[in-house]
Enzyme design. Sequence first.
Site, PDB file in Angstrom:
ATOM      1  N   ASP A  74     102.416  63.075  42.936  1.00 36.96           N
ATOM      2  CA  ASP A  74     103.283  61.971  43.345  1.00 36.96           C
ATOM      3  C   ASP A  74     103.643  61.073  42.176  1.00 36.96           C
ATOM      4  O   ASP A  74     102.874  60.928  41.209  1.00 36.96           O
ATOM      5  CB  ASP A  74     102.567  61.082  44.375  1.00 36.96           C
ATOM      6  N   HIS A 219      98.330  62.272  41.035  1.00 37.42           N
ATOM      7  CA  HIS A 219      99.426  61.515  40.426  1.00 37.42           C
ATOM      8  C   HIS A 219      99.439  61.811  38.930  1.00 37.42           C
ATOM      9  O   HIS A 219      98.468  61.505  38.227  1.00 37.42           O
ATOM     10  CB  HIS A 219      99.222  60.004  40.617  1.00 37.42           C
TER      11      HIS A 219
END
Length: 262
Positions: A74, A219
Amino acid sequence: MPSLTKKMKKTGTAFRTAGTLAATAALTLALSGCTGADTTAPSAARARPATDVQAARFGAVDCREVKCIALTFDAGPSEHSARLLDILKEKQVPATFFLLGERHIEKYPELVRRMADEGHEVASHTWDHKILTKLRPEEIREELERPNREIERLTGRRPTLMRPPQGRTDDTVHAICRELGLSEVLWSVTAKDYQTTDSDLITRRVLDRSSRDGIILLHDIYDGTVPAVPGIIDALKERGYVFVTVPQLLAPGKAEPGKVYR
């Protein structure tokens, strides 16, 4: 996970520090992806084969027969994404990237193209990481349409998947996603990598929580995450897992717009 604001100068640092108290209050909700929404498991999606040939394409494996897991990232692209793509290429592992628009797609368009060119699934994490459930319908639509337009411009393919910031979604978000042809994808495994730069800890957290049909949330904007990826891949391969993109995880089913998958 703390939300982004336009005042952030360094994305990784700001993600770890801004809104810490608010994130703590909502920690269980955000980390689990449990938002009260009805979710569909990958195995349930596979049980409903799609009718069109493209949707039924498995890629390299059939996840009804082998132990699959999906690696997702993400909030990129970032300065770490090129190294991540090198690792994924070396390990021959496909991933699904849920990209942010402002300060990310805008700043690293060449990495967006590279993700698509190297066979990864390129999806949306909204334009500015706003919490969709707090927005008016027209604001939700703008948060979703802007990254889609940019990704399509760069890759030639419009995203069909999105991940709502903090996993927060509701009936209004579902309806707008259905209108825009988007399916929502949450996660089943998180390393809380926005809380630490300890790559070994990130690796242990992922390995402790991973299981068949898992959707791993990481992430690539944080300093400790990308260095953890080789160890995560190697350990899960040793356990017999095969890495796939989210669409491959659902095949021969197909993610349906307006539905939520986890």
